[in-house]
Design an enzyme around this catalytic site. Structure first.
Site, PDB file in Angstrom:
ATOM      1  N   GLY A 281       8.305 -29.436  -3.164  1.00 58.22           N
ATOM      2  CA  GLY A 281       8.759 -28.078  -3.482  1.00 58.22           C
ATOM      3  C   GLY A 281      10.075 -27.720  -2.820  1.00 58.22           C
ATOM      4  O   GLY A 281      10.702 -26.715  -3.161  1.00 58.22           O
TER       5      GLY A 281
ATOM      6  N   ARG B  49      14.218  -3.378   4.509  1.00 53.34           N
ATOM      7  CA  ARG B  49      13.304  -2.359   5.053  1.00 53.34           C
ATOM      8  C   ARG B  49      12.969  -2.616   6.511  1.00 53.34           C
ATOM      9  O   ARG B  49      12.547  -1.722   7.213  1.00 53.34           O
ATOM     10  CB  ARG B  49      12.010  -2.314   4.215  1.00 53.34           C
ATOM     11  CG  ARG B  49      12.199  -1.654   2.869  1.00 53.34           C
ATOM     12  CD  ARG B  49      10.935  -1.700   2.026  1.00 53.34           C
ATOM     13  NE  ARG B  49      10.685  -3.024   1.477  1.00 53.34           N
ATOM     14  CZ  ARG B  49       9.684  -3.298   0.638  1.00 53.34           C
ATOM     15  NH1 ARG B  49       8.859  -2.346   0.269  1.00 53.34           N
ATOM     16  NH2 ARG B  49       9.530  -4.515   0.159  1.00 53.34           N
TER      17      ARG B  49
ATOM     18  N   HIS C 168      18.952  -0.149   1.801  1.00 58.40           N
ATOM     19  CA  HIS C 168      17.857   0.729   2.246  1.00 58.40           C
ATOM     20  C   HIS C 168      18.335   1.686   3.341  1.00 58.40           C
ATOM     21  O   HIS C 168      17.937   2.841   3.378  1.00 58.40           O
ATOM     22  CB  HIS C 168      16.694  -0.129   2.732  1.00 58.40           C
ATOM     23  CG  HIS C 168      15.531   0.691   3.160  1.00 58.40           C
ATOM     24  ND1 HIS C 168      14.862   1.524   2.304  1.00 58.40           N
ATOM     25  CD2 HIS C 168      14.928   0.827   4.365  1.00 58.40           C
ATOM     26  CE1 HIS C 168      13.898   2.139   2.958  1.00 58.40           C
ATOM     27  NE2 HIS C 168      13.913   1.733   4.207  1.00 58.40           N
TER      28      HIS C 168
ATOM     29  N   LYS D 261       6.503  12.299   3.807  1.00 64.43           N
ATOM     30  CA  LYS D 261       5.322  11.438   3.760  1.00 64.43           C
ATOM     31  C   LYS D 261       5.037  10.820   5.122  1.00 64.43           C
ATOM     32  O   LYS D 261       5.932  10.643   5.934  1.00 64.43           O
ATOM     33  CB  LYS D 261       5.488  10.342   2.693  1.00 64.43           C
ATOM     34  CG  LYS D 261       6.319   9.151   3.108  1.00 64.43           C
ATOM     35  CD  LYS D 261       6.377   8.073   2.034  1.00 64.43           C
ATOM     36  CE  LYS D 261       7.374   7.002   2.453  1.00 64.43           C
ATOM     37  NZ  LYS D 261       7.887   6.186   1.407  1.00 64.43           N
TER      38      LYS D 261
ATOM     39  N   THR E  49       4.959  -0.586  -4.333  1.00 63.60           N
ATOM     40  CA  THR E  49       3.635  -0.379  -4.953  1.00 63.60           C
ATOM     41  C   THR E  49       3.641   0.805  -5.913  1.00 63.60           C
ATOM     42  O   THR E  49       2.733   0.951  -6.728  1.00 63.60           O
ATOM     43  CB  THR E  49       2.582  -0.076  -3.868  1.00 63.60           C
ATOM     44  OG1 THR E  49       2.993   1.116  -3.182  1.00 63.60           O
ATOM     45  CG2 THR E  49       2.450  -1.219  -2.887  1.00 63.60           C
TER      46      THR E  49
ATOM     47  N   THR F 253       4.449   5.839  -3.254  1.00 66.48           N
ATOM     48  CA  THR F 253       5.275   6.968  -2.805  1.00 66.48           C
ATOM     49  C   THR F 253       5.659   7.848  -3.993  1.00 66.48           C
ATOM     50  O   THR F 253       5.408   9.061  -3.995  1.00 66.48           O
ATOM     51  CB  THR F 253       6.562   6.447  -2.113  1.00 66.48           C
ATOM     52  OG1 THR F 253       6.194   5.635  -1.004  1.00 66.48           O
ATOM     53  CG2 THR F 253       7.443   7.594  -1.650  1.00 66.48           C
TER      54      THR F 253
HETATM   55  C1  R5P Z   1      10.812   3.715   1.894  1.00 69.89           C
HETATM   56  O1  R5P Z   1      11.383   4.132   2.872  1.00 69.89           O
HETATM   57  C2  R5P Z   1      11.491   3.437   0.597  1.00 69.89           C
HETATM   58  O2  R5P Z   1      12.608   4.264   0.388  1.00 69.89           O
HETATM   59  C3  R5P Z   1      10.518   3.589  -0.550  1.00 69.89           C
HETATM   60  O3  R5P Z   1      10.083   4.931  -0.603  1.00 69.89           O
HETATM   61  C4  R5P Z   1       9.355   2.687  -0.385  1.00 69.89           C
HETATM   62  O4  R5P Z   1       9.760   1.370  -0.126  1.00 69.89           O
HETATM   63  C5  R5P Z   1       8.469   2.720  -1.606  1.00 69.89           C
HETATM   64  O5  R5P Z   1       7.339   1.938  -1.364  1.00 69.89           O
HETATM   65  P1  R5P Z   1       6.030   2.128  -2.231  1.00 69.89           P
HETATM   66  O6  R5P Z   1       6.461   2.122  -3.684  1.00 69.89           O
HETATM   67  O7  R5P Z   1       5.165   0.945  -1.879  1.00 69.89           O
HETATM   68  O8  R5P Z   1       5.404   3.437  -1.821  1.00 69.89           O
END
Ligand code: R5P
Length: 313
Positions: free
Chosen positions: A40, A97, A131, A193, A224, A227
């Protein structure tokens, strides 16, 4: 249009975007093969001379990690083949991130990969909607951070929506949201959040009034989808007329496609810095290819790229 002295190269998974950037630039992609050993292990090979050339290596570093390894090895291969100047065009900067030590015994991975890019031979980085802006300071080489707002703002205006309000999907997106609100000449709210662990939103509240408003929610990454979808549901409960999300990098892992489909979002608009892996009637993709092609051209011709950023009113 200057194409002499320029080579545009790409690895495997970003080829769809690299081809589109190359078409907008007006030249073909350079010839690259990615060989594989039977275990691989990869071996990228540049099949044409890059001696003395200005090489742009176009590769987003989403999962799997092969994308990172391909990129680092392509930079190394170009350097060892005597390229004059290597620009890494990384529309999505994976690991961004992890930009700080926010608990004991963790890596600052964004700094680690910055070191790897430079150690491999990168002379310049071009990316989009980092980010965190501070990641620019992880590099001692030039870094151009293009804005997704140059793609999204004209689309938002074309919708002709009334009573709009911009929402930051979390406190980290406040600066980005303010930029949109100024450009769209409207107010903004913030979703606050709290996460107990990665990718799980434990608590959320909306700071500001969204009643009777068409909400434009902005973020850099949707992973995911928790948020954005939680924020959308909350704002609809608070009386919003509609919620649309504009998110540059569609990481969309796990059950994200279903989460988006089953959410109260009217629409999720993303760019093609990462390819979608599934069709979804709520997700619209706008391309960044022309913007990157223009940025590459201006960079090669030593022209400013300032005109590629939308201006506030
Ligand atoms: C976080 O600080 C980023 O700006 C996004 O809000 C985050 O990565 C979104 O992640 P998820 O879709 O898993 O909630």
């Amino acid at each position: 249009m200057v194409t002499s002295g320029v080579k545009l190269l790409s690895g495997t998974s970003s080829r769809y975007l690299a081809e589109s950037i190359a078409a907008n630039y007006g030249m073909a992609l350079g010839d690259v093969t990615i060989n594989r050993f039977s275990d691989g292990e990869i071996q990228p090979v540049i099949n044409e001379s890059v001696r003395g050339e200005y090489v742009f290596i176009i590769q987003s570093t989403f999962q799997p990690h092969d994308n990172w390894m391909e990129l680092l090895m392509l930079i190394d291969a170009a350097k060892r083949a005597s390229a004059q100047y290597i620009t890494v065009v990384m529309p999505y900067f994976g690991y961004a991130r992890q930009d700080r030590k926010d608990r004991p015994r963790v890596s600052i991975a964004a700094k680690l990969v910055a070191n790897l890019l430079v150690a491999s031979g990168a002379d310049r980085i071009m990316t989009m909607d980092l980010h965190a802006d501070q990641i620019q300071g992880f590099f001692d080489i030039p870094l151009d951070n293009l804005f997704g707002s140059a793609i999204f703002a004209p689309y938002i205006k074309s919708l002709g929506l009334e009573d709009i309000i911009v929402a930051a999907s979390d406190v980290g997106s406040t600066k980005r949201a303010r930029f949109y609100a100024q450009n769209l000449n409207c107010d903004m709210v913030i979703c606050d959040k709290y996460r107990k662990r990665h990718n799980e939103v434990s608590e959320m509240q909306v700071i500001g009034n969204v009643e009777g408003k068409n909400v434009i929610m902005v973020d850099d990454i949707i992973d995911t989808g928790n948020t954005l979808c939680k924020a959308s549901n909350l704002m609809m409960e608070k009386g919003a007329k509609s919620v649309r999300a504009f998110c540059t990098h569609p990481v969309l892992s796990g059950k994200a496609y279903d989460t988006v489909l089953n959410s109260s979002l009217t629409e999720l608009v993303v760019t093609d810095t990462i390819p979608l892996t599934s069709k979804n009637e709520k997700i619209k993709v706008l391309t960044v290819a022309k913007l990157f092609a223009t940025a590459i051209r201006n960079t090669h011709e030593n022209k400013s790229i300032n005109s590629l950023f939308i201006k506030n009113n």
